[in-house]
Design a protein around this motif. Structure first.
Motif, mmCIF file in Angstrom:
data_model
loop_
_atom_site.group_PDB
_atom_site.id
_atom_site.type_symbol
_atom_site.label_atom_id
_atom_site.label_comp_id
_atom_site.label_asym_id
_atom_site.label_seq_id
_atom_site.Cartn_x
_atom_site.Cartn_y
_atom_site.Cartn_z
ATOM 1 N N VAL A 93 0.832 -1.206 0.000
ATOM 2 C CA VAL A 93 0.000 0.000 0.000
ATOM 3 C C VAL A 93 0.864 1.253 0.000
ATOM 4 O O VAL A 93 2.003 1.251 0.474
ATOM 5 C CB VAL A 93 -0.982 0.028 1.192
ATOM 6 C CG1 VAL A 93 -1.958 -1.134 1.106
ATOM 7 C CG2 VAL A 93 -0.252 0.025 2.532
ATOM 8 N N ASP A 94 0.290 2.329 -0.531
ATOM 9 C CA ASP A 94 0.962 3.625 -0.557
ATOM 10 C C ASP A 94 0.730 4.405 0.733
ATOM 11 O O ASP A 94 1.586 5.196 1.146
ATOM 12 C CB ASP A 94 0.458 4.457 -1.735
ATOM 13 C CG ASP A 94 0.634 3.737 -3.059
ATOM 14 O OD1 ASP A 94 1.732 3.216 -3.301
ATOM 15 O OD2 ASP A 94 -0.344 3.680 -3.845
ATOM 16 N N VAL A 95 -0.449 4.209 1.333
ATOM 17 C CA VAL A 95 -0.783 4.853 2.607
ATOM 18 C C VAL A 95 -1.286 3.771 3.548
ATOM 19 O O VAL A 95 -2.197 3.004 3.193
ATOM 20 C CB VAL A 95 -1.854 5.949 2.436
ATOM 21 C CG1 VAL A 95 -2.192 6.577 3.787
ATOM 22 C CG2 VAL A 95 -1.367 7.021 1.463
ATOM 23 N N PHE A 96 -0.702 3.706 4.725
ATOM 24 C CA PHE A 96 -1.022 2.666 5.705
ATOM 25 C C PHE A 96 -1.642 3.337 6.929
ATOM 26 O O PHE A 96 -0.979 4.079 7.648
ATOM 27 C CB PHE A 96 0.263 1.927 6.086
ATOM 28 C CG PHE A 96 0.086 0.790 7.060
ATOM 29 C CD1 PHE A 96 0.025 -0.523 6.617
ATOM 30 C CD2 PHE A 96 0.016 1.019 8.429
ATOM 31 C CE1 PHE A 96 -0.096 -1.586 7.517
ATOM 32 C CE2 PHE A 96 -0.117 -0.025 9.338
ATOM 33 C CZ PHE A 96 -0.174 -1.329 8.881
ATOM 34 N N PHE A 97 -2.948 3.103 7.147
ATOM 35 C CA PHE A 97 -3.639 3.640 8.315
ATOM 36 C C PHE A 97 -3.758 2.554 9.374
ATOM 37 O O PHE A 97 -4.237 1.448 9.095
ATOM 38 C CB PHE A 97 -5.071 4.079 7.964
ATOM 39 C CG PHE A 97 -5.182 5.273 7.082
ATOM 40 C CD1 PHE A 97 -5.027 6.548 7.588
ATOM 41 C CD2 PHE A 97 -5.473 5.135 5.735
ATOM 42 C CE1 PHE A 97 -5.152 7.663 6.771
ATOM 43 C CE2 PHE A 97 -5.603 6.230 4.905
ATOM 44 C CZ PHE A 97 -5.442 7.498 5.431
ATOM 45 N N SER A 98 -3.360 2.860 10.603
ATOM 46 C CA SER A 98 -3.666 1.991 11.727
ATOM 47 C C SER A 98 -4.711 2.675 12.590
ATOM 48 O O SER A 98 -4.462 3.743 13.156
ATOM 49 C CB SER A 98 -2.411 1.712 12.568
ATOM 50 O OG SER A 98 -2.780 1.102 13.794
ATOM 51 N N CYS A 99 -5.879 2.067 12.679
ATOM 52 C CA CYS A 99 -6.989 2.645 13.453
ATOM 53 C C CYS A 99 -7.323 1.793 14.670
ATOM 54 O O CYS A 99 -8.436 1.871 15.199
ATOM 55 C CB CYS A 99 -8.215 2.817 12.575
ATOM 56 S SG CYS A 99 -7.974 3.949 11.177
ATOM 57 N N ILE A 100 -6.381 0.966 15.118
ATOM 58 C CA ILE A 100 -6.607 0.184 16.328
ATOM 59 C C ILE A 100 -6.457 1.092 17.535
ATOM 60 O O ILE A 100 -5.699 2.057 17.531
ATOM 61 C CB ILE A 100 -5.635 -1.005 16.426
ATOM 62 C CG1 ILE A 100 -4.183 -0.508 16.471
ATOM 63 C CG2 ILE A 100 -5.833 -1.966 15.259
ATOM 64 C CD1 ILE A 100 -3.184 -1.585 16.784
ATOM 65 N N THR A 101 -7.189 0.781 18.616
ATOM 66 C CA THR A 101 -7.138 1.625 19.814
ATOM 67 C C THR A 101 -6.224 1.059 20.883
ATOM 68 O O THR A 101 -5.968 1.721 21.885
ATOM 69 C CB THR A 101 -8.544 1.810 20.407
ATOM 70 O OG1 THR A 101 -9.091 0.527 20.742
ATOM 71 C CG2 THR A 101 -9.461 2.505 19.412
ATOM 72 N N SER A 102 -5.727 -0.153 20.693
ATOM 73 C CA SER A 102 -4.833 -0.753 21.679
ATOM 74 C C SER A 102 -3.911 -1.736 20.969
ATOM 75 O O SER A 102 -4.317 -2.421 20.031
ATOM 76 C CB SER A 102 -5.623 -1.477 22.767
ATOM 77 O OG SER A 102 -4.761 -2.073 23.720
#
Length: 292
Positions: free
Chosen positions: A165-174
């Protein structure tokens, strides 16, 4: 308006493990002699086992009079402004030909982020890769069924996601450890956005550039003194920093969260609904000096 606002660093307390209560004050700058000036203090918390695990509230004041004018449930504001900031940062820092976005953590924050991504650039097609978690990927895809500028792919290997991927989002809260244990899986030109700060600290000392939304928030990070070429993302948005200095640079961006965004959202919503039929509580305040 960040430099015109009074925006002290947030303060957090931790009752247990990864649980927290965080207080975030902000005084907005004046926008005109006859316009209301707002002060807000937001409290956001995460409690393991609570449903939802994240919650937040705000007290909003008229800064000219000191009057408490609204008690605001900030769950929607928190989610949408977090998604908006992540989307804006990705657009500002991604490489020119970026089309592939990856998501780890498929809750409301990820939904808000992708909503803002797709709405901001309806003419641009995005290929979105989702890291499979329980049964969340399919409902996530269904949520965006009305958008024709996105296609989806479900991935079972997080290293494959990082590599592709070109943009890697991590949206985990823990996170109890690193999401991608070998940061070399991230390819040249990638932009990594740990929306909730967790699990990507091994990128801090090896990536070409590091951004944060507020230096006071990130200067306590373990590797802050080893960041390469650090600046605030607001400087990029204001045009004073180019952001990406080359298409092959790997960039990580920590947006810890500014009360400025929440108070702006809350004040604009308040102005829209102030004359509507909404729950109201009379607050009887003393108008003269009193003695106990």
């Amino acid at each position: 308006m960040k430099h015109e606002a009074q925006l002290p660093a947030k303060v957090s307390v931790h009752p247990a493990d990864y649980d927290f209560f965080t207080s975030m004050p902000c005084l907005l700058p004046p926008v005109g002699a006859n316009h209301a000036r707002y002060f807000g203090i937001k409290e956001v918390h995460r409690i393991e086992g609570a449903v939802p695990s994240l919650g937040s509230d705000m007290m909003l004041y008229d800064a000219k009079t000191g009057e408490l004018i609204a008690l605001v449930d900030c769950d929607w504001i928190t989610t949408m402004r977090t998604g908006a900031v992540a989307a804006v940062s990705a657009k500002a820092l991604r490489r020119d030909d970026a089309r592939s976005y990856g998501f780890v953590g498929l809750g409301n924050t990820a939904r808000a982020t992708l909503l803002c991504v797709l709405e901001a650039e309806p003419e641009r097609h995005f290929h979105v890769k989702l890291f499979r978690y329980k049964d969340q990927a399919e409902p996530f895809i269904k949520r965006f069924g009305s958008y024709d500028n996105v296609s989806f792919e479900i991935v079972d290997d997080i290293n494959e996601l990082a590599r592709s991927v070109d943009v890697f989002f991590s949206c985990i809260t823990s996170a109890n450890g690193l999401l991608v244990e070998d940061e070399s899986h991230f390819q040249p030109g990638v932009t990594v956005i740990p929306v909730h700060m967790r699990g990507l600290q091994n990128c801090d000392t090896t990536f070409d550039r590091v951004f944060g939304d507020d230096t006071a928030h990130v200067k306590s990070f373990k590797y802050f003194n080893q960041f390469n070429d650090y600046n605030e993302i607001g400087e990029v948005l204001a045009g004073r920093d180019p952001g990406r200095r080359g298409q092959a640079q790997r960039i990580i961006d920590y947006n810890y969260g500014l009360a400025l965004h929440d108070v702006v959202y809350a004040s604009l919503i308040y102005e829209r609904v102030a004359d509507m039929d909404i729950p109201s509580i009379d607050i009887i305040k003393e108008t003269e000096k009193f003695w106990i």
